[in-house]
Each structure stands twice: as C-alpha cells, then as structure tokens.
Design an enzyme around this catalytic site. Structure first.
Site, PDB file in Angstrom:
ATOM      1  N   TYR A 140      31.861  36.434  50.919  1.00  0.00           N
ATOM      2  CA  TYR A 140      31.048  36.675  49.337  1.00  0.00           C
ATOM      3  C   TYR A 140      31.872  36.466  48.613  1.00  0.00           C
ATOM      4  CZ  TYR A 140      28.743  40.776  46.843  1.00  0.00           C
ATOM      5  OH  TYR A 140      27.839  41.144  45.763  1.00  0.00           O
ATOM      6  N   LYS A 144      30.599  33.621  45.046  1.00  0.00           N
ATOM      7  CA  LYS A 144      30.027  34.336  43.634  1.00  0.00           C
ATOM      8  C   LYS A 144      31.122  33.509  42.868  1.00  0.00           C
ATOM      9  CE  LYS A 144      27.340  37.324  44.120  1.00  0.00           C
ATOM     10  NZ  LYS A 144      25.318  37.439  43.312  1.00  0.00           N
TER      11      LYS A 144
END
Ligand code: UDP
Length: 327
Positions: A140, A144
């Site tokens: 994750y 990002k």
C-alpha cells in the site's frame, strides 16, 4: 473552479466534497461506489464509473471543463495489500497513472493526491517531518509513494502543480451528523471502540501491549476528517505550476490505544470491554505528524485539536446511524 473528485463518495472524499461545495467550487464526483456510498454526496453531482474506463474519463474531463482533480479513489487496507499486492498496484498505481495520462491529454495540470503516513514506514524520528526518508514497508505504502514520485517528475517535466497530502489517522465525522465513517469491513480503531461501547461487538482487542510506549500500546495521530478536508481545499487553491506541495497531516499529537478507549468511555458514558491481544504485523510503535509545514505555508489549523472533540463527532454519527449509510 471546476473540480473532479475521484472517490468523492468515500469517507474523506465526501467530507472534502461538502467543503468544496461550500467554498463555491463546481464539483463532480467520479466513484465506482465499491466502497463509497451513494448517499454521501448530492445525487446531481455523482458520476458512477471505473477509473479504468479511460474514454469515459476523457469525456468527463472535457465535457465538464475540469480544471483540477482531487484524487481519493484507491484501495486502502495495509493488510490486504500484503496478501493481494496486484490489486494495489492496479488500483492505486496503474489506474492513477492512466488518470494522469487523461489529464495530460486534456491539458489539465492541477492535481491533489491522497497520500499516507504509511509512506514513511517505520520512522527514525517522531514527530515526523516532511524531511523524514520515505521507506514504506508494505505494498500500500509502495504504491502511494510511487505516485508521489511520478507527480514530482510530472511537475518538473510538464509543469504540473500538485499536492501530496500524507494523512495520519483520519477519524471523526461531520458535525452536521449526516455523513461519517462507514467501511466494510471496518478495521479502524475509533469506530471499532465505539461499536464495542454500543454492544455491537463483544469487546475491542488491543493489538499489542508490549510496545516501547508509556502504556505499552501503539501511539497514533488522529486527525478529524473535516480538518483533512480543509487542508485539501487550501492546497488546491495554492497550487502553482511546476511545484509540489507535500505535507504531513495530523494534529501533531499522539494518543495511545488505551487513551482512545478511555476517550470513548468518557464521551459515550459506557464501559468498553477490552481484550489484550498480540501485535498486528506491520504496526510501528508510534506515528505522530509534525504539522508545522502546512501551518506555516498554508495557514492550516485543525479545528478539532484534541481527541475528545474528534471522538464526540464520531460517536454522534454512529449513535444516529448504527447501520452507517444503510439506515
Ligand atoms: N488497533 C487495535 N485494535 C483494533 C484496531 C486497531 O489495537 O481492533 C490499533 C492498531 O494496532 C494501531 C491503532 O489501533 O496501533 C490504529 O489502527 P487503525 O487500524 O485505526 O489505523 P492505522 O494506524 O493502522 O492506519
């Protein structure tokens, strides 16, 4: 300004949309409603669609004469990103790069991006300033950070003006009481503690009581969702060609899991049954933002600068909407 908000029917998105509308912007929400809620935004501004439908996106950007994009749409569970990284690379990276290509085709160079404190991994120093090295420890965070890097390159090469806002722990709900947090599954601490207080769950499990913190539980920086929303608006209105505005967004104060439980007990007046459990893999002991930079440069200031006021708004939402938006 005419603004497209992807993921605008989600938790942080819907609070930001409301504030953008109050500021007099023309807002269009683009959301596939996979985790967002139809009832969270005015029906007349909602466009349902997938980020992978590039022709549709091109058409929306052109037809609505969009001048800037605020991009929330993403997958956001750290644990899921460990077991299904492909989903995260597809939703958070491939889809975002494709969206950015659509913007380039339409000559739009203003972009506000939802980033995360997770890009810092396990920080060397707390509070975390913007100079802290970004070394994510899960897919994750990797996805990002990859978008943050792409945006910096687009700003340099194509003159984009962008903002990357690194959220710490979003919490609370609009004081108006009609929009709030409604995740399925819910994994976040404050709603789960409130559910335990309401008897909707038998107890709250504390993930780890042997951390090197004063009471042994993890410390996080909880920021009210409306304060996150106001930061998006300030950043959007200050975008400059060729420049990236990168800010850490918390209130600059951390609270332990036990302190959160105490705050919920105080606000609700109900005891919270607690079970002490093992650590959750991947949780750093303490994540607290330094929010000096955004205060200094954009004049941002949190309206809800303490945990009690954040929990009060969350409690108000959950009490009135025990089934979330389904009620
Ligand atoms: N946490 C907990 N029990 C839960 C959910 C969360 O003890 O049922 C802890 C978690 O380990 C972390 C903090 O609460 O230290 C905040 O977790 P959350 O999932 O809300 O946000 P995160 O910090 O992971 O983004």
């Amino acid at each position: 300004m005419k603004i497209l908000v992807t993921g605008g029917a989600g938790y942080i998105g819907s609070h930001t949309v409301r504030l953008l509308l109050e500021r007099g912007h023309e807002v269009w929400v683009y959301d596939n409603l996979s985790t967002g809620h139809r009832a969270a935004v005015p029906a007349e501004i909602l466009l349902t669609g997938e980020l992978s439908e590039l022709h549709r996106l091109d058409h929306v950007l052109m037809e609505k004469r969009i001048a800037a994009v605020v991009h929330f749409a993403a997958s956001t569970y750290v644990g899921e990103s460990m077991t299904d990284p492909a989903r995260y690379y597809r939703n958070n990276l491939v889809n975002t790069l494709n969206l950015m290509e659509c913007l380039r085709r339409q000559g739009i160079g203003r972009f506000v991006f939802s980033s995360t404190a997770t890009t810092f991994g396990t920080p060397e120093r707390v509070p975390i300033t913007e100079d802290e090295p970004q070394r994510p420890i899960n897919p994750y965070g990797n996805t990002k950070l990859a978008v943050e890097r792409a945006l910096a390159d687009y700003a340099r090469a194509y003159g984009w003006g962008y903002a990357a806002l690194r959220y710490f722990n979003a919490a609370g709900a609009s004081p108006s009481g009609d929009i709030g947090e409604d995740h399925d599954p819910e994994t976040h601490l404050i709603p789960l503690v409130i559910w335990a207080a309401m008897g909707r769950r038998p107890h709250i499990e504390i993930f780890g009581t042997d951390y090197p913190t004063p009471d042994g539980t993890c410390i996080r920086d909880y920021i009210h969702v409306d304060d996150l929303a106001s930061a998006h608006i300030l950043a959007l209105e200050r975008l400059e060609p060729g420049k990236g505005l990168c800010y850490n967004l918390g209130i600059g104060r951390g609270y332990s899991v036990r302190e959160v439980i105490k705050a919920v007990e105080a606000v609700t007046g109900k005891p919270v049954p607690v079970k002490e459990g093992p650590r959750r893999p991947g949780d750093p002991a303490s994540l607290v933002a330094s929010c000096d930079k955004i205060q200094r440069e954009l004049g941002w200031k949190p309206k809800h600068a303490d945990l009690k006021s954040i929990v009060e708004t969350a409690w108000n939402w959950h009490r009135e909407h025990p089934k979330g938006f389904k009620k």
